[in-house]
Design an enzyme around this catalytic site. Structure first.
Site, PDB file in Angstrom:
ATOM      1  N   ASN A  59       0.863  -1.195   0.000  1.00  0.00           N
ATOM      2  CA  ASN A  59       0.000   0.000   0.000  1.00  0.00           C
ATOM      3  C   ASN A  59       0.896   1.241   0.000  1.00  0.00           C
ATOM      4  O   ASN A  59       1.722   1.424   0.905  1.00  0.00           O
ATOM      5  CB  ASN A  59      -0.890  -0.054   1.252  1.00  0.00           C
ATOM      6  N   HIS A  62       1.058   6.229   1.875  1.00  0.00           N
ATOM      7  CA  HIS A  62       1.817   7.183   2.692  1.00  0.00           C
ATOM      8  C   HIS A  62       3.016   7.803   1.978  1.00  0.00           C
ATOM      9  O   HIS A  62       3.617   8.739   2.493  1.00  0.00           O
ATOM     10  CB  HIS A  62       2.158   6.564   4.043  1.00  0.00           C
ATOM     11  N   HIS A  66      -5.548   3.667  -1.528  1.00  0.00           N
ATOM     12  CA  HIS A  66      -6.857   4.031  -0.975  1.00  0.00           C
ATOM     13  C   HIS A  66      -7.182   5.460  -1.390  1.00  0.00           C
ATOM     14  O   HIS A  66      -6.539   6.403  -0.927  1.00  0.00           O
ATOM     15  CB  HIS A  66      -6.787   3.905   0.552  1.00  0.00           C
ATOM     16  N   ARG A 108      -9.283   8.148  -0.701  1.00  0.00           N
ATOM     17  CA  ARG A 108     -10.253   8.541   0.325  1.00  0.00           C
ATOM     18  C   ARG A 108     -11.142   9.658  -0.206  1.00  0.00           C
ATOM     19  O   ARG A 108     -10.743  10.427  -1.089  1.00  0.00           O
ATOM     20  CB  ARG A 108      -9.529   9.005   1.592  1.00  0.00           C
ATOM     21  N   ARG A 128      -6.933  12.831   1.012  1.00  0.00           N
ATOM     22  CA  ARG A 128      -5.840  13.304   1.871  1.00  0.00           C
ATOM     23  C   ARG A 128      -4.477  12.738   1.463  1.00  0.00           C
ATOM     24  O   ARG A 128      -3.461  13.312   1.776  1.00  0.00           O
ATOM     25  CB  ARG A 128      -6.118  12.981   3.345  1.00  0.00           C
ATOM     26  N   GLU A 132      -8.612   0.558  -3.048  1.00  0.00           N
ATOM     27  CA  GLU A 132      -9.305   0.564  -1.758  1.00  0.00           C
ATOM     28  C   GLU A 132     -10.203   1.794  -1.698  1.00  0.00           C
ATOM     29  O   GLU A 132      -9.768   2.898  -2.046  1.00  0.00           O
ATOM     30  CB  GLU A 132      -8.236   0.606  -0.652  1.00  0.00           C
ATOM     31  N   THR A 175      -8.154   3.594   8.636  1.00  0.00           N
ATOM     32  CA  THR A 175      -9.396   2.819   8.649  1.00  0.00           C
ATOM     33  C   THR A 175      -9.585   2.147  10.003  1.00  0.00           C
ATOM     34  O   THR A 175      -8.779   1.310  10.398  1.00  0.00           O
ATOM     35  CB  THR A 175      -9.349   1.758   7.529  1.00  0.00           C
ATOM     36  N   GLU A 218     -10.969  -9.262   3.363  1.00  0.00           N
ATOM     37  CA  GLU A 218      -9.683  -8.919   3.954  1.00  0.00           C
ATOM     38  C   GLU A 218      -9.917  -8.771   5.448  1.00  0.00           C
ATOM     39  O   GLU A 218     -10.727  -7.941   5.886  1.00  0.00           O
ATOM     40  CB  GLU A 218      -9.126  -7.620   3.355  1.00  0.00           C
ATOM     41  N   HIS A 265      -3.531  -4.469   7.899  1.00  0.00           N
ATOM     42  CA  HIS A 265      -3.630  -3.295   8.779  1.00  0.00           C
ATOM     43  C   HIS A 265      -2.717  -3.447   9.991  1.00  0.00           C
ATOM     44  O   HIS A 265      -2.895  -4.340  10.800  1.00  0.00           O
ATOM     45  CB  HIS A 265      -5.059  -3.006   9.251  1.00  0.00           C
TER      46      HIS A 265
END
Ligand code: PXP
Length: 258
Positions: free
Chosen positions: A13, A16, A49, A51, A55, A76, A107, A157, A200
């Site tokens: 992922n 970030h 993801h 969002r 962000r 995602e 999340t 998941e 996660h």
């Protein structure tokens, strides 16, 4: 007889990387470049993801990822009309539906598949009909998993966040109990014909532990890898993660299995 252990994929992922980029407002660091590097280092897929508040990942990032990646893209997203329309346009390999609240930092909790009712079922159907593999991000909860299978999701998941939080807090008994729930959920889901993913909060140690659960076929890992990349580079972090997963996977079916 040699036991054939199903492979365990790593989805990286890259959200970030975009978080760091957006902190300065320019184009760097580029999350798409990070995705390509992660793939070169052994990632089997990339997760991003998008969002509602954009962000970190932005619409243009998703489009570029879809254009350049040679590995499966896992989009995602919240189960909203806007995101479903975007996914139907983009046609990623997979869509992982997650709960999303503006005020959360990441999340929190699993998707309420039961509470999502017929509306969620229709969204799963629309995405699946377009050839997108639908994954529902759920807590290790029997009823939610049963409903995920009922509404036709291909994948669940499992949310490993609570387990990882207990480990980090040194709450050994609670961590063990949560891990037992994850194991039971993975077994239940596999029996229902669902493909099982998990993610996660995972780091090298927790990824190694959960890799020993045979029904689990994919781990999706972001924050820890991007943080570790500061110290050892993204390539090094991905390679070390693959090695940790391989160590854990080697325990499938042995008395060392978690
Ligand atoms: N899987 C899902 C569904 C997530 O929402 C997240 C966080 O974006 C992850 C995996 C990755 O979590 P982490 O960044 O803590 O590794």
């Amino acid at each position: 007889m040699t036991r054939i252990v199903p492979p365990l994929r790593l989805g990286v992922n890259i959200d970030h990387v975009a978080t760091v980029r957006n902190a300065r407002g320019g184009a760097l660091p580029d999350p798409v470049r990070a995705a390509q590097l992660a793939c070169a280092a052994g990632a089997d897929g990339i997760t991003a993801h998008l969002r509602e508040d954009r962000r970190h990942i932005r619409d243009a990032d998703m489009r570029r990822l879809k254009d350049v990646l040679l590995v499966p893209l896992n989009f995602e997203m919240a189960a909203t009309d806007e995101m479903v329309a975007l996914a139907l346009e983009l046609k990623p390999h997979a869509s992982c539906l997650v709960p999303e609240r503006r005020e959360e930092r990441t999340t929190e909790g699993g998707l309420d598949v039961i509470g999502g009712g017929i509306d969620l079922a229709h969204k799963v159907e629309a995405l699946s009909h377009a050839g997108i593999r639908v994954s529902l991000f759920v807590a290790p909860d029997e009823d939610q998993i049963a409903r995920a299978a009922d509404i036709g999701a291909a994948v669940i998941e499992l949310h490993t966040g609570a387990w990882c939080d207990f480990i980090a807090a040194g709450e050994h008994d609670a961590a063990q109990a949560e891990f037992a729930r994850l194991r039971a959920a993975a077994e239940q889901g596999a029996k229902l014909g669902l493909e099982i993913h998990a993610g996660h909060g995972l780091d090298f140690a927790s990824a190694e532990t959960i890799a020993a659960l045979e029904p689990v076929r994919e781990l999706n890992i972001g924050h820890f890898l991007i943080g570790e990349a500061i110290f050892v580079g993204l390539e090094g972090a991905v390679r070390q993660m693959r090695a940790a997963m391989a160590r854990g996977r080697a325990h499938v079916g042995t008395d060392k299995a978690a």
